[in-house]
Design an enzyme around this catalytic site. Structure first.
Site, short mmCIF file in Angstrom:
data_model
loop_
_atom_site.label_atom_id
_atom_site.label_comp_id
_atom_site.label_asym_id
_atom_site.label_seq_id
_atom_site.Cartn_x
_atom_site.Cartn_y
_atom_site.Cartn_z
N LYS A 1 0.14 2.31 -23.68
CA LYS A 1 -0.20 3.09 -25.19
C LYS A 1 0.06 2.12 -26.23
CE LYS A 1 5.33 3.28 -25.05
NZ LYS A 1 5.17 3.43 -26.23
N GLU B 1 17.97 3.41 -26.60
CA GLU B 1 17.30 2.32 -25.91
C GLU B 1 18.91 1.31 -26.80
OE1 GLU B 1 12.99 0.74 -26.10
OE2 GLU B 1 13.39 2.67 -27.08
N HIS C 1 6.48 9.05 -24.43
CA HIS C 1 7.55 9.54 -22.88
C HIS C 1 8.13 10.59 -22.63
CE1 HIS C 1 6.26 5.22 -21.83
NE2 HIS C 1 7.33 4.48 -23.01
N ARG D 1 -6.70 -15.68 -25.92
CA ARG D 1 -7.38 -16.26 -27.19
C ARG D 1 -7.10 -18.12 -26.75
NH1 ARG D 1 -6.48 -12.54 -32.10
NH2 ARG D 1 -4.40 -12.07 -30.79
#
Length: 526
Positions: A176, A244, A269, A70
């Protein structure tokens, strides 16, 4: 009388011929349009992946890459933004980058603006005319999922995509998550099916592009000594970890707060990793056969009941804390997160696969943000021998302590390092017959001594080739949502389980160890 000869076709020769057909696609002209070109995914993953493929001469000779977003900007400013990200790499080649910019351009438009798509079509056709080409087209939707159906509809209405196998062909890559629950996933797929055939839709899960993930199949089905062990007779349990260290960096708070760990990692995943370690051998290593086996596996997962969810599916959220001397916010204090949010940043679950191979073997899956270490792995733990003839020791230098017999473990390391390790017992040198757990490692980089292609590099080439083997089919996506739907529904009621708290840089909530009450072992340390 001439006797008819029966000649068996060489399967290997047939496969080689098919591969040759795929590779020839790289000589066909292509235009690739990335929707969401101003986003983090494009800057960090897609443009660098395409640049690395460009360096390796693995892209079509006649290629145009167009960023669509945009924000109004020139080609030069877009190229400079991308260059700033890629130039941080140690092997950056400025001369090659100058060549790369000749095929990299930018087009500004709103996703809901009909005129933007008409202009984009004219833009692409003009590039084709200058080169005297009729390019195939790939549209990569690297944008907010709420725009997926809208963009595909606009692409169809403007004539940029056509349903069915045509020449030039058109394909769409979708990031995803594919839906927010089973209802929205079905609605999205129904909408896409109006404008595209299933073989034109590539639902990308970048984990499936990683070398170790693909190597799980070759390890199991390409080695006769291992595959017979992958069943309930020998396996005690399987652990899948996707950990993570990051929190809500990159302004992800607003998106993540509507998603949570279950939707963000488990549904895609983690479940894809589950299929590769547990599926039955496909008849052929090709897309349809592999997808069929994945669907069969998902359909064999034991449905979650309310009682089971409360005991076997744990949810948690990180608190504030100190990491290496730096104060980090609690999740509900992060930018973009609703104050007091109950969205989970950690999930641990136990599930069972009710088929002949895996009946009685628990599969443990966990994922979380702000954990101690970034790690993705699958650990297959085997049963201990029924009789213990030897004493087992654990040693630090020359000092040893007697311990319980340790089970054998095969670990598939997905990230940060890619490899496979096997933990087994060996006799310790000396007069006493003591055995000690040892580890045998295979590392991709060490063994092959070459740069491993990033996951997106492999997957982008597969889309160009038209190979959907590593891209989940919709019935796979649907089956994963069916498994998780009871969990999502319960978590939206007053009967939802407690939201467990855990400190940053830890292994997650201590309560997650209770999942192993009926099993030998505990979570592997991060």
């Amino acid at each position: 009388m001439e006797i008819e000869k029966c000649i068996c076709k060489d399967t290997n020769q047939e496969m080689t011929e098919n591969i040759g057909q795929y590779i020839s696609v790289l000589d066909i002209p292509l235009s690739m349009v990335i929707f969401g070109a101003s986003g983090d995914l494009t800057k960090r993953k897609l443009i660098p992946a395409l640049f690395n493929l460009f360096k390796g001469a693995l892209l079509p000779k006649q290629l145009q890459i167009v960023g669509f977003a945009r924000r109004t900007k020139s080609n030069e400013s877009f190229q400079e933004e991308m260059r700033e990200m890629i130039s941080e790499e140690s092997n950056f080649d400025s001369s090659l980058w100058n060549d790369y910019t000749k095929i990299l351009s930018y087009y500004s438009g709103n996703f809901d603006d009909d005129n933007a798509y008409k202009g984009l079509k004219t833009f692409l056709e003009e590039k084709d005319r200058k080169s005297n080409l009729n390019s195939n087209r790939i549209f990569y939707l690297a944008c907010d999922p709420r725009y997926f159906a809208l963009i595909v509809r606009k692409l169809s209405q403007s004539g940029l995509i056509k349903k069915g196998i045509t020449y030039p062909w058109s394909r769409v890559i979708i990031e995803k998550p594919f839906g927010h629950n089973i209802k929205s996933a079905r609605e999205l797929n129904k909408e896409l099916a109006l404008y595209l055939d299933e073989n034109q839709i590539y639902r990308i899960d970048h984990y499936l592009g990683k070398e170790t993930v693909q190597n799980i199949l070759s390890f199991r089905f390409g080695n006769a000594i291992f595959e017979p062990l992958f069943n309930s007779k020998y396996v005690d349990h399987v652990q899948i970890t996707v950990a993570e260290t990051l929190g809500m960096e990159g302004h992800r708070g607003a998106y993540y707060d509507k998603s949570g760990a279950l939707r963000d990692i488990i549904q895609n995943h983690a479940f894809q990793l589950l299929t590769l370690v547990a599926l039955e051998p496909p008849a052929f290593f090709e897309a349809r056969a592999l997808h069929d086996e994945k669907v069969k596996l998902f359909q064999s997962v034991r449905p979650f009941t309310e009682c089971c969810i409360k005991k076997k599916v744990l949810r948690g959220q990180y608190t504030s804390g100190n990491i290496n001397g730096e104060i980090v916010k609690a999740y509900h204090e992060e930018t973009g997160v609703v104050p007091g949010s109950l969205t989970e940043t950690y999930v641990a679950m136990e599930l069972h696969i009710d088929n002949w191979r895996w009946a009685g073997v628990p599969f443990y899956i966990r994922t979380g943000k702000r954990l101690k270490r970034r790690l993705t792995e699958i650990a297959v733990q085997f049963k201990t021998p029924p009789l213990s003839f030897f004493r087992t020791v654990e040693c630090e230098g020359d000092i040893c302590h007697l311990i319980r017999a340790k089970p054998n473990v095969i670990v598939f390391q997905v990230q940060p390092e890619e490899g496979i390790s096997i933990i087994f017992s060996a006799k310790r040198p000396g007069p006493s017959f003591l055995i000690q757990p040892v580890e045998m490692d295979f590392g991709y980089k060490k063994t092959f001594q070459r740069r491993l292609a990033e996951a997106y590099e492999r997957l982008l080439v597969d889309v160009i080739r038209g190979d959907g083997t590593l891209f989940p089919r919709f019935d796979e996506i649907e089956a994963t949502w069916e498994i998780l739907e009871p969990v999502l529904q319960l978590w939206e009621t007053e009967q939802k389980p407690e939201l467990l708290k855990y400190s940053p840089a830890t292994d997650g909530p201590e309560e997650s160890e209770k999942l192993f009450d009926c099993c030998e072992g505990n979570w592997r340390r991060l």
